[in-house]
Design an enzyme around this catalytic site. Structure first.
Site, PDB file in Angstrom:
ATOM      1  N   TYR A 144       0.882  -1.151  -0.041  1.00 14.74           N
ATOM      2  CA  TYR A 144       0.080  -0.032  -0.282  1.00 14.74           C
ATOM      3  C   TYR A 144       1.030   1.068  -0.059  1.00 14.74           C
ATOM      4  O   TYR A 144       0.406   2.477  -0.353  1.00 14.74           O
ATOM      5  CB  TYR A 144      -0.898   0.134   1.223  1.00 14.74           C
ATOM      6  CG  TYR A 144      -2.002  -0.824   1.154  1.00 14.74           C
ATOM      7  CD1 TYR A 144      -2.287  -1.903  -0.034  1.00 14.74           C
ATOM      8  CD2 TYR A 144      -2.724  -1.263   2.211  1.00 14.74           C
ATOM      9  CE1 TYR A 144      -3.297  -2.586  -0.036  1.00 14.74           C
ATOM     10  CE2 TYR A 144      -3.798  -2.418   2.357  1.00 14.74           C
ATOM     11  CZ  TYR A 144      -4.141  -2.962   1.262  1.00 14.74           C
ATOM     12  OH  TYR A 144      -4.961  -3.913   1.249  1.00 14.74           O
ATOM     13  N   LYS A 193       3.813 -15.343   2.918  1.00 12.11           N
ATOM     14  CA  LYS A 193       3.700 -16.033   1.563  1.00 12.11           C
ATOM     15  C   LYS A 193       5.085 -16.381   0.972  1.00 12.11           C
ATOM     16  O   LYS A 193       5.626 -16.076   0.066  1.00 12.11           O
ATOM     17  CB  LYS A 193       2.851 -15.071   0.452  1.00 12.11           C
ATOM     18  CG  LYS A 193       2.280 -16.178  -0.825  1.00 12.11           C
ATOM     19  CD  LYS A 193       1.398 -16.938  -0.646  1.00 12.11           C
ATOM     20  CE  LYS A 193       1.068 -17.873  -1.779  1.00 12.11           C
ATOM     21  NZ  LYS A 193       0.251 -18.986  -1.860  1.00 12.11           N
ATOM     22  N   ASP A 226      -2.696 -18.022   2.415  1.00 10.71           N
ATOM     23  CA  ASP A 226      -4.041 -18.844   1.777  1.00 10.71           C
ATOM     24  C   ASP A 226      -4.431 -19.750   2.677  1.00 10.71           C
ATOM     25  O   ASP A 226      -5.458 -19.964   2.990  1.00 10.71           O
ATOM     26  CB  ASP A 226      -3.584 -19.435   0.404  1.00 10.71           C
ATOM     27  CG  ASP A 226      -2.032 -19.964   0.413  1.00 10.71           C
ATOM     28  OD1 ASP A 226      -1.472 -19.741   1.157  1.00 10.71           O
ATOM     29  OD2 ASP A 226      -2.080 -20.738  -0.726  1.00 10.71           O
ATOM     30  N   ASP A 250      -4.945  -6.555   6.269  1.00 13.14           N
ATOM     31  CA  ASP A 250      -6.128  -5.953   5.750  1.00 13.14           C
ATOM     32  C   ASP A 250      -7.383  -7.074   5.449  1.00 13.14           C
ATOM     33  O   ASP A 250      -8.549  -6.847   5.976  1.00 13.14           O
ATOM     34  CB  ASP A 250      -6.024  -5.087   4.443  1.00 13.14           C
ATOM     35  CG  ASP A 250      -6.997  -4.320   3.979  1.00 13.14           C
ATOM     36  OD1 ASP A 250      -7.978  -3.970   4.861  1.00 13.14           O
ATOM     37  OD2 ASP A 250      -7.050  -3.459   3.035  1.00 13.14           O
ATOM     38  N   ASP A 254     -10.482  -8.352   8.328  1.00 12.45           N
ATOM     39  CA  ASP A 254     -11.853  -8.497   8.176  1.00 12.45           C
ATOM     40  C   ASP A 254     -12.659  -9.686   8.012  1.00 12.45           C
ATOM     41  O   ASP A 254     -13.685  -9.759   8.544  1.00 12.45           O
ATOM     42  CB  ASP A 254     -12.070  -7.630   6.507  1.00 12.45           C
ATOM     43  CG  ASP A 254     -12.201  -6.203   6.718  1.00 12.45           C
ATOM     44  OD1 ASP A 254     -11.650  -5.689   7.839  1.00 12.45           O
ATOM     45  OD2 ASP A 254     -12.781  -5.376   5.882  1.00 12.45           O
TER      46      ASP A 254
END
Ligand code: NAD
Length: 364
Positions: A144, A193, A226, A250, A254
């Site tokens: 970001y 990852k 994942d 992020d 959520d």
């Protein structure tokens, strides 16, 4: 007795409604502990665009600089959706605030009382004791904030975003995760990852080394993002504290919020290394949800997330763990005694925002 100084930024939509409820609870709790509150209220987000032409007016930022913490509501709504992305309330208010106060760690408790299990989309038998986990998201690095480019290439348009992490950025968020776990079950899961991304290879190596040196007593595990996304819905309580980089956080925070039921119950703290005048962490405290324009102005929003955010402020920025625990326990008892706003009512007669706050105050 102490005086605690903070800036109140209610924002838009349900922000002012739930903020009013949280301040009532906070004042009552501090009256009991003999502490005093000193706060001033300032515009942020859409209301600030209307009144000042910008989502984060200089006067609001200055007031935050003069304070020891920020209690934030939520910003945004349909009225400002036509604005270009850079001027949207969330991006133009929250990102600069995070940057100004170097708030690199977002700590979000994922707490679901067993009595509210119906609020979770998970089957009740998967969460017989509710949920009690913590998600920590790196907030000021990664994709970001890396370099962004759009360019023309062979007759078509291409774009790229850069994910970048430095060892120091990884170590400081690892430290927050380690310290958080020390006050809990002593289990940390680091999520990355590392089978694909260079930043994740560095992340995993740095985290492993950091925990070996600084938190040898903590049980550290690693998961690919994942797999973590699957595990979070399969069995959320296998985690105690999990932490990850900005974009993965992020998404996972959520996902955790929805697994834990209503957004109206979930609070968060954004913390950095800046010390406030008490020698404690300066922080920004806000509910996990947004401005909920669909229910704004009706007096039915759940104030618990805002109240619990205020409790986190008492703990982290003002060193009043006892006051925080008193507020948390009062919220839990109010909910368990059957006081429910519409989002968590499930057949019970819903109460208003102010009645919910009153029920919490009565149980302090
Ligand atoms: P939202 O979180 O505002 O609402 C999603 C759903 O959850 C809605 O049905 C809403 O009624 C419900 N909800 C949220 N908080 C609640 C509460 N306290 N009590 C009862 N129900 C509650 O998300 P959205 O609808 O995607 O976004 C609305 C606006 O909020 C947008 O402008 C968005 O940009 C903004 N937003 C702001 C923040 C922030 O200020 N940090 C975060 C997320 C979204």
């Amino acid at each position: 007795m102490a005086t605690f100084k903070f800036a109140v930024l209610p924002g838009d939509g349900i922000g002012p409604e739930v903020m009013g409820a949280a301040l009532d609870v906070l004042e009552k709790a501090c009256e009991k502990s003999g502490d005093e509150l000193s706060f001033s209220t300032h515009d942020v987000g859409g209301i600030a665009i209307d009144n000042f032409g910008t989502a984060l007016p200089d006067s609001t930022l200055e007031a935050c600089r003069r304070s020891d913490a920020i209690l934030f509501g939520s910003v945004g709504g349909p009225k400002w959706e036509h604005l270009p992305p850079k001027e949207q309330p969330e991006r133009a208010a929250l990102l600069p605030l995070r940057k100004a106060f170097k708030l690199f760690a977002n700590v979000r408790p994922g707490l679901l009382y067993p009595q509210l299990a119906d609020a979770s989309p998970l089957k009740n038998e998967r969460i017989p004791d509710g949920i009690d986990i913590v998600c920590i998201r790196e907030l000021t690095g990664g994709i970001y904030f890396g370099e962004k480019k759009t360019w023309a290439e062979n007759g078509e348009t291409a774009a790229s975003d850069t994910m970048l992490y430095r060892v120091s950025e990884i170590e400081r968020i690892a430290d927050v995760a380690g310290r958080t776990a020390m006050g809990r079950k002593g289990k940390v899961c680091s999520i990355d990852k590392a089978n694909v991304l260079e930043t994740s290879v560095l992340w995993r190596k740095t985290v492993s080394q950091y925990f070996k040196t600084h938190f040898p007593q903590i049980e550290l595990t690693h998961l690919y993002v994942d797999n973590a996304a699957m595990q979070l819905v399969r069995n959320p309580n296998q985690f105690d504290v999990f932490f990850t980089e900005n974009m993965f956080g992020d998404i996972l925070s959520d996902e955790m919020a929805v697994v834990c039921g209503s957004l109206g119950m979930l609070c968060s703290a954004s913390l950095g290394d800046i010390q406030n005048s008490l020698g404690l962490k300066f922080g920004l405290y806000e509910p996990a949800g947004g401005s909920a324009p669909d229910i704004a102005g009706q007096g039915i929003a759940n104030p618990c997330a805002q109240i619990l955010s205020a409790a986190m402020m008492m703990r982290h920025s003002f060193g009043r763990g006892d006051t925080a625990a008193m507020i948390e326990s009062a919220v839990r008892r109010a909910v368990c005694d059957g006081f429910r706003t519409a989002d968590i009512a499930f057949g019970k007669k819903p109460v208003s925002t102010t009645d919910m706050a009153r029920a919490v105050i009565e149980r302090l």
